[in-house]
Design a protein around this motif. Sequence first.
Motif, PDB file in Angstrom:
ATOM      1  N   ALA A 265       1.023  -1.387  -0.121  1.00  0.00           N
ATOM      2  CA  ALA A 265      -0.314   0.067  -0.038  1.00  0.00           C
ATOM      3  C   ALA A 265       0.414   1.089  -0.134  1.00  0.00           C
ATOM      4  O   ALA A 265       0.828   2.281  -0.442  1.00  0.00           O
ATOM      5  N   GLU A 266       1.907   1.351   0.672  1.00  0.00           N
ATOM      6  CA  GLU A 266       2.405   2.277   0.611  1.00  0.00           C
ATOM      7  C   GLU A 266       3.899   2.077  -0.485  1.00  0.00           C
ATOM      8  O   GLU A 266       4.230   3.643  -0.750  1.00  0.00           O
ATOM      9  N   VAL A 267       4.378   1.191  -0.877  1.00  0.00           N
ATOM     10  CA  VAL A 267       4.543   1.324  -2.307  1.00  0.00           C
ATOM     11  C   VAL A 267       3.547   1.956  -3.797  1.00  0.00           C
ATOM     12  O   VAL A 267       4.294   2.626  -4.313  1.00  0.00           O
ATOM     13  N   ILE A 268       2.233   1.721  -3.264  1.00  0.00           N
ATOM     14  CA  ILE A 268       1.898   2.378  -4.363  1.00  0.00           C
ATOM     15  C   ILE A 268       1.774   3.635  -3.987  1.00  0.00           C
ATOM     16  O   ILE A 268       1.000   4.514  -4.765  1.00  0.00           O
ATOM     17  N   LYS A 269       1.326   4.425  -2.635  1.00  0.00           N
ATOM     18  CA  LYS A 269       1.069   5.498  -2.576  1.00  0.00           C
ATOM     19  C   LYS A 269       2.364   6.490  -3.348  1.00  0.00           C
ATOM     20  O   LYS A 269       1.764   7.233  -3.828  1.00  0.00           O
ATOM     21  N   TYR A 270       4.194   5.319  -3.260  1.00  0.00           N
ATOM     22  CA  TYR A 270       5.178   7.065  -3.752  1.00  0.00           C
ATOM     23  C   TYR A 270       4.944   6.909  -5.755  1.00  0.00           C
ATOM     24  O   TYR A 270       4.695   7.811  -5.699  1.00  0.00           O
ATOM     25  N   GLY A 271       3.874   6.010  -5.897  1.00  0.00           N
ATOM     26  CA  GLY A 271       3.645   6.159  -7.574  1.00  0.00           C
ATOM     27  C   GLY A 271       2.796   7.494  -7.055  1.00  0.00           C
ATOM     28  O   GLY A 271       2.819   8.336  -8.352  1.00  0.00           O
ATOM     29  N   LEU A 272       1.884   7.009  -7.085  1.00  0.00           N
ATOM     30  CA  LEU A 272       0.628   8.043  -6.514  1.00  0.00           C
ATOM     31  C   LEU A 272       1.057   9.693  -6.398  1.00  0.00           C
ATOM     32  O   LEU A 272       0.026  10.754  -7.174  1.00  0.00           O
ATOM     33  N   ILE A 273       1.532   9.742  -5.225  1.00  0.00           N
ATOM     34  CA  ILE A 273       2.081  11.091  -5.027  1.00  0.00           C
ATOM     35  C   ILE A 273       3.349  12.166  -5.621  1.00  0.00           C
ATOM     36  O   ILE A 273       3.480  13.166  -5.810  1.00  0.00           O
ATOM     37  N   ARG A 274       3.920  11.164  -6.690  1.00  0.00           N
ATOM     38  CA  ARG A 274       5.362  11.664  -6.999  1.00  0.00           C
ATOM     39  C   ARG A 274       6.010  11.284  -8.622  1.00  0.00           C
ATOM     40  O   ARG A 274       7.366  11.571  -8.515  1.00  0.00           O
ATOM     41  N   ASP A 275       5.408  10.059  -8.042  1.00  0.00           N
ATOM     42  CA  ASP A 275       6.466   9.015  -9.390  1.00  0.00           C
ATOM     43  C   ASP A 275       5.536   8.099 -10.343  1.00  0.00           C
ATOM     44  O   ASP A 275       5.524   6.740  -9.948  1.00  0.00           O
ATOM     45  N   GLU A 316      12.498  18.160   6.172  1.00  0.00           N
ATOM     46  CA  GLU A 316      12.645  16.403   7.359  1.00  0.00           C
ATOM     47  C   GLU A 316      11.429  16.515   8.673  1.00  0.00           C
ATOM     48  O   GLU A 316      10.661  15.064   9.099  1.00  0.00           O
ATOM     49  N   LYS A 317      11.378  17.550   9.458  1.00  0.00           N
ATOM     50  CA  LYS A 317      10.529  17.838  10.091  1.00  0.00           C
ATOM     51  C   LYS A 317       8.808  17.857   9.705  1.00  0.00           C
ATOM     52  O   LYS A 317       7.813  18.751  10.454  1.00  0.00           O
ATOM     53  N   GLU A 318       8.488  17.576   8.748  1.00  0.00           N
ATOM     54  CA  GLU A 318       6.879  17.712   8.313  1.00  0.00           C
ATOM     55  C   GLU A 318       6.648  19.764   7.780  1.00  0.00           C
ATOM     56  O   GLU A 318       5.065  19.420   8.055  1.00  0.00           O
ATOM     57  N   SER A 319       6.779  20.199   7.426  1.00  0.00           N
ATOM     58  CA  SER A 319       6.740  21.769   7.335  1.00  0.00           C
ATOM     59  C   SER A 319       5.521  21.988   6.297  1.00  0.00           C
ATOM     60  O   SER A 319       4.480  22.656   6.170  1.00  0.00           O
ATOM     61  N   GLY A 320       5.528  20.911   5.215  1.00  0.00           N
ATOM     62  CA  GLY A 320       4.746  20.971   4.503  1.00  0.00           C
ATOM     63  C   GLY A 320       4.746  19.939   3.371  1.00  0.00           C
ATOM     64  O   GLY A 320       4.357  18.883   3.326  1.00  0.00           O
ATOM     65  N   LEU A 321       6.406  19.197   2.415  1.00  0.00           N
ATOM     66  CA  LEU A 321       5.909  18.861   1.160  1.00  0.00           C
ATOM     67  C   LEU A 321       6.426  17.016   1.732  1.00  0.00           C
ATOM     68  O   LEU A 321       5.384  16.173   1.601  1.00  0.00           O
ATOM     69  N   ARG A 322       6.229  16.685   3.440  1.00  0.00           N
ATOM     70  CA  ARG A 322       6.118  15.902   4.430  1.00  0.00           C
ATOM     71  C   ARG A 322       5.104  15.310   4.083  1.00  0.00           C
ATOM     72  O   ARG A 322       5.118  13.958   4.290  1.00  0.00           O
ATOM     73  N   ALA A 323       4.755  15.810   4.534  1.00  0.00           N
ATOM     74  CA  ALA A 323       3.113  15.457   4.366  1.00  0.00           C
ATOM     75  C   ALA A 323       2.617  14.699   3.348  1.00  0.00           C
ATOM     76  O   ALA A 323       1.171  14.243   3.375  1.00  0.00           O
ATOM     77  N   THR A 324       2.908  15.023   2.615  1.00  0.00           N
ATOM     78  CA  THR A 324       2.653  13.706   1.231  1.00  0.00           C
ATOM     79  C   THR A 324       2.297  12.813   0.965  1.00  0.00           C
ATOM     80  O   THR A 324       1.534  12.542   0.284  1.00  0.00           O
ATOM     81  N   LEU A 325       3.607  12.179   1.576  1.00  0.00           N
ATOM     82  CA  LEU A 325       3.586  10.794   2.371  1.00  0.00           C
ATOM     83  C   LEU A 325       2.500  10.073   2.781  1.00  0.00           C
ATOM     84  O   LEU A 325       2.554   9.025   3.252  1.00  0.00           O
ATOM     85  N   ASN A 326       1.654  10.935   2.897  1.00  0.00           N
ATOM     86  CA  ASN A 326       0.385  10.359   4.313  1.00  0.00           C
ATOM     87  C   ASN A 326      -0.855  10.954   3.308  1.00  0.00           C
ATOM     88  O   ASN A 326      -1.611  10.620   3.924  1.00  0.00           O
ATOM     89  N   LEU A 327      -0.258  10.234   1.821  1.00  0.00           N
ATOM     90  CA  LEU A 327      -2.188  10.061   1.287  1.00  0.00           C
ATOM     91  C   LEU A 327      -2.521   8.689   1.903  1.00  0.00           C
ATOM     92  O   LEU A 327      -1.799   7.840   2.065  1.00  0.00           O
ATOM     93  N   GLY A 328      -4.070   9.417   2.305  1.00  0.00           N
ATOM     94  CA  GLY A 328      -4.551   7.980   2.876  1.00  0.00           C
ATOM     95  C   GLY A 328      -4.931   7.278   4.742  1.00  0.00           C
ATOM     96  O   GLY A 328      -6.130   7.247   5.014  1.00  0.00           O
ATOM     97  N   HIS A 329      -3.638   8.295   4.980  1.00  0.00           N
ATOM     98  CA  HIS A 329      -3.071   8.234   5.748  1.00  0.00           C
ATOM     99  C   HIS A 329      -4.082   8.950   7.063  1.00  0.00           C
ATOM    100  O   HIS A 329      -4.551   8.228   8.519  1.00  0.00           O
ATOM    101  N   THR A 330      -4.952   9.803   6.583  1.00  0.00           N
ATOM    102  CA  THR A 330      -5.769  10.600   7.499  1.00  0.00           C
ATOM    103  C   THR A 330      -7.150   9.601   7.804  1.00  0.00           C
ATOM    104  O   THR A 330      -6.976   9.521   8.986  1.00  0.00           O
ATOM    105  N   PHE A 331      -8.261   8.967   6.481  1.00  0.00           N
ATOM    106  CA  PHE A 331      -8.689   7.698   6.264  1.00  0.00           C
ATOM    107  C   PHE A 331      -7.914   7.157   6.922  1.00  0.00           C
ATOM    108  O   PHE A 331      -8.467   6.520   7.759  1.00  0.00           O
ATOM    109  N   GLY A 332      -6.856   6.082   6.877  1.00  0.00           N
ATOM    110  CA  GLY A 332      -6.874   5.035   7.634  1.00  0.00           C
ATOM    111  C   GLY A 332      -6.230   5.283   8.678  1.00  0.00           C
ATOM    112  O   GLY A 332      -7.106   4.513   9.588  1.00  0.00           O
ATOM    113  N   HIS A 333      -5.792   6.206   9.331  1.00  0.00           N
ATOM    114  CA  HIS A 333      -5.566   6.536  10.907  1.00  0.00           C
ATOM    115  C   HIS A 333      -7.147   6.258  11.491  1.00  0.00           C
ATOM    116  O   HIS A 333      -7.126   5.667  13.046  1.00  0.00           O
TER     117      HIS A 333
END
Lengths: 445, 445
Positions: A265-275, A316-333
């Motif tokens: 699921a996380e592998v698929i995420k990388y493709g969707l958000i940026r690759d 590193e500290k999720e000022s903005g860009l890093r948050a995109t790694l959380n696609l699906g995580h807000t619903f998922g959590h």
Amino acid sequence: MACTTNAFSLSLSSNPNTNFSPDSIPKLNKHLYVTFRSSASGELNLGRLALSRPSQPSRRVCANATQVMDQSVGEKSSAAPTIVEVDLGNRSYPIYIGSGLLHQHELLQKHVHGKKVLVVTNTTIAPLYLDKVVDALTRGNPNVSVENVILPDGEKHKNMETLMKVFDKAIESRLDRRCTFVALGGGVIGDMCGFAAASFLRGVNFIQIPTTVMAQVDSSVGGKTGINHPLGKNLIGAFYQPQCVLVDTDTLDTLPDRELASGLAEVIKYGLIRDAEFFEWQEENMEKLMARDPDALAYAIKRSCENKAEVVSLDEKESGLRATLNLGHTFGHAVETGLGYGEWLHGEAVAAGTVMAVDMSYRLGWIDSSIVKRVNDILLRAKLPTAPPETMTVEMFKSVMAVDKKVADGLLRLILLKGPLGNCVFTGEYDRKALDDTLAAFCKS
Amino acid sequence: MACTTNAFSLSLSSNPNTNFSPDSIPKLNKHLYVTFRSSASGELNLGRLALSRPSQPSRRVCANATQVMDQSVGEKSSAAPTIVEVDLGNRSYPIYIGSGLLHQHELLQKHVHGKKVLVVTNTTIAPLYLDKVVDALTRGNPNVSVENVILPDGEKHKNMETLMKVFDKAIESRLDRRCTFVALGGGVIGDMCGFAAASFLRGVNFIQIPTTVMAQVDSSVGGKTGINHPLGKNLIGAFYQPQCVLVDTDTLDTLPDRELASGLAEVIKYGLIRDAEFFEWQEENMEKLMARDPDALAYAIKRSCENKAEVVSLDEKESGLRATLNLGHTFGHAVETGLGYGEWLHGEAVAAGTVMAVDMSYRLGWIDSSIVKRVNDILLRAKLPTAPPETMTVEMFKSVMAVDKKVADGLLRLILLKGPLGNCVFTGEYDRKALDDTLAAFCKS
């Protein structure tokens, strides 16, 4: 650092507190990460620009990846590890990826500080790999003594009570500041051991040895550590980077199928958000991944780590860009917390959450229907859920999402897809009706 | 960076991992902090050199102190605060010291981030100052909402169970990353609130409002946060700096005498380890301090904060120099842990521990007997203990000291006085017999 292109102003930072800096740019190999702020809506869009470097070969490798041994699909795995660097100044570290790395004791030993090591693992992993790791730590190195603490397995134990067992063991073993904690296991072990290392004596060294796809492609990289609170996932923790991440792909031989799928699921995420290219590769190779083809898995892990390392290096500290790694995580959590920790695996919840985020993106008119279909299709092929459990209600989603870490001054920000495949936005500016409609569509009440 | 003087080699750093750098030097006003490594024994000595700057006035002020209003003894206190800067790059912050500062709401408000504030305080302080702090946070600032959590008072509650109450309140109140935690109380509250701020959502802003001498002269400054473990003090925590420290000296009006004396133990410490002139001032003014003369107290607080700020700026993470602030603390922590947290106040245990460290320094032949006498005398005048409680045994000291954070690879390093008043060493190279003799001299069994 800003120029204007058509309707967008181009900027390297999402806000004044961001970590992006001009210094980061030369470190990138082939892509420049940028934010586009729409001049009309003020919305923040995240995407990347291809940098024109004609002298480089066309193989797509992300920031800071050193290919000691290229393990692309079709090539034979070898003992020499692939190394992906996480570039964080004086807190930079390597991710070693390869087969048989636990037999290369010098790899591990060069990252151990002090004479005492505490291996943190669980009841499932200890019988399989603990002896091997102790051997890798001590072979030819008699001055090192290794203690261990074996925790109960599973997300429902990722709490303060279990964390205290790590502190108890460390103190009883009289570990001092010059010791090293080693996380041996999946994401739960890595998160707990990392937070324990961050907090024990106000910080000691630690090493990640992830043994699940989930941990190897995502959670062991980037320094997010922590535990759950009964009211929400990962609400207590620290940003704390390891000395190295050692991914021995042989440890996947013992991974249950359900855990394998969860990691995808996380592998698929990388493709969707940026690759998008990686997503297309997954569409072509999903059956190989599910059949544990070693080269396909090694490639998916490497490419995922490259994506993660690039994002973490920039933010590193999720000022903005890093948050995109959380696609699906807000619903998922919300699914994980609502159902009770451990009922669904993290990746299963993220898969359902990704479908919901994609559905909402489509309702907003931000993506076309072909993307919705491709996401559903690939998740089904990975034997992952494409909807939340039937017991989840709209109210359960809303109450957990209200304490999400991405809420700012009361506003829930979400990662949503926008534009062609491989592009997303992190925004609080969306029509609330689309969120309500998505929740209504996926919940019976 | 090294030159040789007689039997010593002079170096700016204690070891390769230290934070001392040549860049730090120009920031110092009048003194250069140096380490002397004896060419004979290899031992690390810490001291400071007076820098010759004849153009400056002769008043002794340490690094980075900005005197908005000089509150030296003899001058009338004023509403304008003294500001001592803690210089830590992008994590620098001011310490405001003065009378009536809680009535200057703009001072506090400019350091609040976000719209939500959580005040962490205890059952003793809440009835005295909570309303005043809420008023200072909200006056003319209606967008800010303030929640509070009132913890039980005392060192015995500085544990994980109490810490969880802070997280519970923060999550129930739906605080997000853009919130601010405010520590209102003594050292226990500051340490717990700081660690909660460091760990909640992996880090939120926080502000220290210390209300005891102990917290105002020491624990609120420098970012050491944490909780106790049943087996040892402060074993779980983080280095995490506040946005500002606001010392309203009026809060001392309600401080019990025993607490006042406890704080003076740390004031005396600064004199002994690095500031002989300050120690001599204390010898002249101890009765004024005990009688709560406002100007004397304000001066002692300011000078203590200047010493602390200078040391922390040079060695935030305790690579070497900062450890010297723990004179008497290794013995003292053993008393606190051995007796049960809260039986003796922290400063009382430190006072007894200081006497033991001084006794051991004398047995080693490192100081002359006049210093032993002066330390005993000034502690007695401050109504502080000069020996550990009679129930402490040699074995109790040894078992707790074995898990001290200053143990490295099994070797217990101690802060001991050496040379003229105001000089100390942080070393593991001492005759073990001296330690045994000191323990035997102060314990009945």
